[in-house]
Design a protein around this motif. Structure first.
Motif, PDB file in Angstrom:
ATOM      1  N   PHE A 288       0.810  -1.213   0.000  1.00 34.65           N
ATOM      2  CA  PHE A 288       0.000   0.000   0.000  1.00 34.65           C
ATOM      3  C   PHE A 288       0.845   1.266   0.000  1.00 34.65           C
ATOM      4  CE2 PHE A 288      -2.147  -3.469   2.142  1.00 34.65           C
ATOM      5  CZ  PHE A 288      -3.342  -3.543   1.445  1.00 34.65           C
ATOM      6  N   ALA A 289       2.090   1.136  -0.451  1.00 32.31           N
ATOM      7  CA  ALA A 289       2.970   2.299  -0.489  1.00 32.31           C
ATOM      8  C   ALA A 289       2.428   3.372  -1.436  1.00 32.31           C
ATOM      9  CB  ALA A 289       4.374   1.877  -0.899  1.00 32.31           C
ATOM     10  N   GLU A 290       1.831   2.926  -2.554  1.00 30.05           N
ATOM     11  CA  GLU A 290       1.225   3.845  -3.524  1.00 30.05           C
ATOM     12  C   GLU A 290      -0.185   3.348  -3.833  1.00 30.05           C
ATOM     13  OE1 GLU A 290       3.936   5.354  -6.714  1.00 30.05           O
ATOM     14  OE2 GLU A 290       5.138   3.621  -6.092  1.00 30.05           O
ATOM     15  N   PRO A 291      -1.132   3.550  -2.925  1.00 32.67           N
ATOM     16  CA  PRO A 291      -2.471   2.963  -3.081  1.00 32.67           C
ATOM     17  C   PRO A 291      -3.204   3.409  -4.336  1.00 32.67           C
ATOM     18  CG  PRO A 291      -2.418   4.571  -1.290  1.00 32.67           C
ATOM     19  CD  PRO A 291      -0.997   4.313  -1.695  1.00 32.67           C
ATOM     20  N   GLU A 292      -3.061   4.683  -4.726  1.00 31.03           N
ATOM     21  CA  GLU A 292      -3.765   5.162  -5.906  1.00 31.03           C
ATOM     22  C   GLU A 292      -3.246   4.491  -7.171  1.00 31.03           C
ATOM     23  OE1 GLU A 292      -3.668   9.372  -6.114  1.00 31.03           O
ATOM     24  OE2 GLU A 292      -4.822   9.670  -4.259  1.00 31.03           O
ATOM     25  N   ARG A 293      -1.926   4.321  -7.253  1.00 34.38           N
ATOM     26  CA  ARG A 293      -1.359   3.671  -8.433  1.00 34.38           C
ATOM     27  C   ARG A 293      -1.779   2.201  -8.497  1.00 34.38           C
ATOM     28  NH1 ARG A 293       2.728   0.477  -9.660  1.00 34.38           N
ATOM     29  NH2 ARG A 293       3.549   0.473  -7.540  1.00 34.38           N
ATOM     30  N   ILE A 294      -1.788   1.529  -7.348  1.00 35.62           N
ATOM     31  CA  ILE A 294      -2.201   0.126  -7.318  1.00 35.62           C
ATOM     32  C   ILE A 294      -3.651  -0.013  -7.755  1.00 35.62           C
ATOM     33  CG2 ILE A 294      -2.667  -1.825  -5.783  1.00 35.62           C
ATOM     34  CD1 ILE A 294      -0.202  -0.996  -4.184  1.00 35.62           C
ATOM     35  N   GLU A 295      -4.506   0.889  -7.281  1.00 32.94           N
ATOM     36  CA  GLU A 295      -5.919   0.841  -7.669  1.00 32.94           C
ATOM     37  C   GLU A 295      -6.087   1.040  -9.164  1.00 32.94           C
ATOM     38  OE1 GLU A 295     -10.181   2.998  -6.555  1.00 32.94           O
ATOM     39  OE2 GLU A 295      -8.377   3.448  -5.396  1.00 32.94           O
ATOM     40  N   GLN A 296      -5.328   1.980  -9.734  1.00 35.33           N
ATOM     41  CA  GLN A 296      -5.400   2.214 -11.176  1.00 35.33           C
ATOM     42  C   GLN A 296      -4.897   1.010 -11.960  1.00 35.33           C
ATOM     43  OE1 GLN A 296      -3.118   5.791 -11.662  1.00 35.33           O
ATOM     44  NE2 GLN A 296      -4.706   7.111 -10.768  1.00 35.33           N
ATOM     45  N   ASP A 297      -3.813   0.403 -11.489  1.00 31.99           N
ATOM     46  CA  ASP A 297      -3.269  -0.771 -12.176  1.00 31.99           C
ATOM     47  C   ASP A 297      -4.258  -1.932 -12.136  1.00 31.99           C
ATOM     48  OD1 ASP A 297      -0.966   0.622 -12.732  1.00 31.99           O
ATOM     49  OD2 ASP A 297       0.227  -0.296 -11.128  1.00 31.99           O
ATOM     50  N   MET A 298      -4.892  -2.150 -10.978  1.00 31.12           N
ATOM     51  CA  MET A 298      -5.862  -3.231 -10.868  1.00 31.12           C
ATOM     52  C   MET A 298      -7.076  -2.977 -11.754  1.00 31.12           C
ATOM     53  SD  MET A 298      -4.663  -5.591  -9.001  1.00 31.12           S
ATOM     54  CE  MET A 298      -6.177  -6.531  -8.817  1.00 31.12           C
ATOM     55  N   ASP A 299      -7.494  -1.726 -11.844  1.00 27.77           N
ATOM     56  CA  ASP A 299      -8.632  -1.392 -12.689  1.00 27.77           C
ATOM     57  C   ASP A 299      -8.312  -1.668 -14.157  1.00 27.77           C
ATOM     58  OD1 ASP A 299     -11.348  -0.027 -12.932  1.00 27.77           O
ATOM     59  OD2 ASP A 299     -10.118   1.190 -14.275  1.00 27.77           O
ATOM     60  N   ARG A 300      -7.111  -1.274 -14.590  1.00 27.24           N
ATOM     61  CA  ARG A 300      -6.723  -1.541 -15.975  1.00 27.24           C
ATOM     62  C   ARG A 300      -6.632  -3.043 -16.244  1.00 27.24           C
ATOM     63  NH1 ARG A 300      -3.482   3.267 -15.412  1.00 27.24           N
ATOM     64  NH2 ARG A 300      -1.746   2.050 -14.561  1.00 27.24           N
TER      65      ARG A 300
END
Length: 240
Positions: free
Chosen positions: A203-215
Motif C-alpha cells: 500500500f505504499a502507492e495505493p492510488e497507483r495500485i488501484e489504477q493498475d488493478m482497474d486496468r
C-alpha cells in the motif's frame, strides 16, 4: 464458476455497492476505523459490542457461509476490547471474541477459520459465570496465523512469528519463530539474515495500485458480455 463472466461495468457497479455497504452499514459499528477498509462481503461481517477499533487498510475477507465475527462482551461491569493495527488481513470464518482485551499488531495475517478468544467464558466448577477465566491476548506485528489456528486466553505471540495450520496456542510464543501443534511449540527460528516483506509495502502507492488493478480487470473482462454473464448465472455449462 470456472472463470469470471461479469462484464467490466457490472463488476464496477457491484464493487461500488460493496463499498457503499461497507461505509454506510459496517464502519459505524466500529469505535474507530482507519481509511482504506476493504471488505469482500459486508453482509457476512458481524461487529457486536463496543471498544472495537481497526487501523488503516484493514482487509476483512468474509464470504457467504464463512462469516467474520468481531465481538466484545460486558461481564461483571468489564467490557472487552478488540484492537486491530494497520494492514491486518482477516480471512473467512475467523472469530475474534473478547471479554477483556485482544490486540493484533499491524501487518498480521489471519487465515481462514481461526478462533481467538481471551476467555474460557465459564468457570471450571461454576458453569453459570466466567469468574477469573480471562486474560489479555497480544499478537505482535507481522505475525501469521495459519488455517484454523486457535489462540487461547493470556497468550502473547511475538512479532513475525508463524503459527502452523490447526495449531492450538495455549502458551506464549516468542518472536521470529515458527510454531505448530496442539499445544503449539516452537519448531525453529526464522533466519535473522533474511529480510521480511510486510503487507504495508503493498500500500505504499495505493492510488497507483488501484489504477493498475482497474486496468487489469478491464483487460481481463474485455470480451465478457451482459448476455453471456446472465446465461452463465441462470443456465451454466461446463464452459463456465
Amino acid at each position: 464458476m470456472r472463470r469470471e463472466r461479469r462484464p467490466y461495468y457490472i463488476r464496477r457497479l457491484q464493487g461500488a455497492w460493496v463499498r457503499f455497504q461497507t461505509k454506510h452499514f459496517l464502519v459505524p459499528a466500529f469505535d474507530e476505523a482507519g481509511p482504506g477498509l476493504a471488505v469482500s462481503s459486508p453482509r457476512n461481517v458481524e461487529v457486536f459490542g463496543g471498544n472495537i477499533r481497526i487501523g488503516t487498510c484493514v482487509h476483512l475477507n468474509a464470504a457467504v457461509g464463512n462469516m467474520i465475527r468481531l465481538c466484545t462482551w460486558t461481564t461483571d461491569g468489564r467490557e472487552g476490547r478488540i484492537t486491530l493495527g494497520d494492514y491486518v488481513l482477516v480471512s473467512p470464518g475467523t472469530h475474534i471474541v473478547a471479554s477483556e482485551s485482544i490486540t493484533i499488531g499491524s501487518n498480521t495475517m489471519i487465515a481462514s477459520g481461526c478462533y481467538i478468544s481471551d476467555s474460557d467464558w465459564h468457570d471450571t466448577y461454576d458453569r453459570t459465570r466466567e469468574l477469573d477465566k480471562h486474560a489479555p491476548i497480544v499478537i505482535g506485528e507481522n505475525a501469521w496465523l495459519g488455517v484454523r489456528v486457535i489462540v487461547g486466553k493470556g497468550v502473547t505471540i511475538g512479532e513475525n512469528s508463524i503459527i502452523g495450520a490447526g495449531s492450538v496456542v495455549t502458551k506464549d510464543i516468542p518472536a521470529n519463530c515458527i510454531a505448530a501443534g496442539n499445544p503449539a511449540r516452537v519448531l525453529r527460528q526464522l533466519d535473522p539474515e533474511r529480510p521480511i516483506r510486510k503487507r504495508s509495502e503493498l500500500f505504499a502507492e495505493p492510488e497507483r495500485i488501484e489504477q493498475d488493478m482497474d486496468r487489469l480487470m478491464r483487460y481481463l473482462l474485455r470480451e465478457n458480455t451482459l448476455w453471456g454473464w446472465l446465461r452463465s448465472v441462470f443456465f451454466p455449462t461446463r464452459e463456465d
